[in-house]
Write a protein that holds these residues in place. Sequence first.
Motif, PDB file in Angstrom:
ATOM      1  N   UNK A 150       0.797  -1.211   0.000  1.00  0.00           N
ATOM      2  CA  UNK A 150       0.000   0.000   0.000  1.00  0.00           C
ATOM      3  C   UNK A 150       0.833   1.266   0.000  1.00  0.00           C
ATOM      4  N   UNK A 151       2.147   1.146  -0.205  1.00  0.00           N
ATOM      5  CA  UNK A 151       3.027   2.315  -0.241  1.00  0.00           C
ATOM      6  C   UNK A 151       2.660   3.218  -1.409  1.00  0.00           C
ATOM      7  N   UNK A 152       2.784   4.525  -1.205  1.00  0.00           N
ATOM      8  CA  UNK A 152       2.529   5.494  -2.265  1.00  0.00           C
ATOM      9  C   UNK A 152       3.668   5.457  -3.275  1.00  0.00           C
ATOM     10  N   UNK A 153       3.406   5.981  -4.478  1.00  0.00           N
ATOM     11  CA  UNK A 153       4.391   5.906  -5.556  1.00  0.00           C
ATOM     12  C   UNK A 153       5.683   6.635  -5.207  1.00  0.00           C
ATOM     13  N   UNK A 154       5.608   7.771  -4.510  1.00  0.00           N
ATOM     14  CA  UNK A 154       6.837   8.480  -4.166  1.00  0.00           C
ATOM     15  C   UNK A 154       7.658   7.684  -3.159  1.00  0.00           C
ATOM     16  N   UNK A 155       6.987   6.946  -2.279  1.00  0.00           N
ATOM     17  CA  UNK A 155       7.713   6.107  -1.318  1.00  0.00           C
ATOM     18  C   UNK A 155       8.400   4.943  -2.032  1.00  0.00           C
TER      19      UNK A 155
END
Length: 422
Positions: A150-155
């Motif tokens: 579920x990590x965001x794309x920037x992460x």
Amino acid sequence: MSIPDPRQFLLDLYAGAVAAVSAEKCLPSYLPRPPDGGRTLVIGAGKGAAAMAAAVEKHWQGEVSGLVVTRYGHNADCRRIEVVEAAHPVPDEAGRQAAARMLDMVRGLSEKDLVLCLISGGGSSLLALPAPGITLEQKRALNQALLKSGAAIDEMNCVRKHLSAIKGGRLGLACAPARVVTLLISDVPGDDPGIIASGPTLPDATTCSDALNVLRKYGIAVPEAVRHHLESGTGETPKPGDARFAGHAHHVVATAQQALEAAAAQARAAGVTPYILSDAIEGEASEIAKMHAALARQIALHQQPFSKPCVLISGGETTVTVRGGGRGGRNAEFLLGLAVALNGQPGVHAIACDTDGIDGSEDNAGAVLGPDTLKRAENLQLKARAMLDNNDGYGFFEALGDLVVTGPTRTNVNDFRALLIL
């Protein structure tokens, strides 16, 4: 007014949005002048890289050669620029070899030469060249874990940059002393060029410490070689202000906002008032669905805050924390969550599709729903809530015949959502 075929209306909005951000439409006006006395080398990566390369070949005044890497099935007709296909979203050996070749190709250029770098979403996985001491299998495992977390794309891209020998500005530095012009199709909320495909030709403000924090945040197990690489600072990227990037240029040529505005204009021409909610919505797909459903129901029942007929349009990139064993990308997950939240609300129709034509790793772009979706599902003995818990949006909409299958669009500005309230 009435829309005789709400489903087709929504499909047409999606098609119009995608057409507005095609490489052929958006890229040519950003092409720089050919170098005086030097050669032009084209490199690039992403789901739109081949189409971007084809647009360069068509409009470039002079000789051109190079190499771009795209996802399997996303090729385009290029004659002077080589196109290599590789795996996405989990990298493979073809992507590793293409990245290594690209890095070798840009070495030894002169200050008279021009490197034209074509970047679009998906490039992070397609340019898979691990840093020394890290294996491709280790990167693949971390990539899979991040995708499920579920990590965001920037992460995710922060981690990828610091484990790479080519991303996070390293490809740009390898081009020295040639001038580098990077043209980007943005698939990230906010359109930060350094995040798109993990910014292979752009300086990076994030750190090894940031990458470690992302891995800790999501409880992702880290091999000792990766831990040492990050903790020692060996994986640090070149930073903004680095003089070695002087003279380089970059331009974001296509964005989610452009796609949403095109769809809005199309709706307006059909007599339906459009409202663009945001081009940068992030968060868990099923939770974002609840917000959209609440707004749609308020309009349908109370004509607040907008009057019907209207269409709510949004973009960005939702995420899915995978807990079940079903099939489905974030757009199918969003729509199934929306169906559950709307609970058959009359007068509400919706579409959610990825603009690249691929929802996650499936063969569909997304799906559509209408007021009768839950009733039709019940007739087939499909349990929407249970299938949402199992992350099986694909299975749900496949059984209903409501998947949207377009094939690769060869562009990518991420999610497109539209809710029509009649």
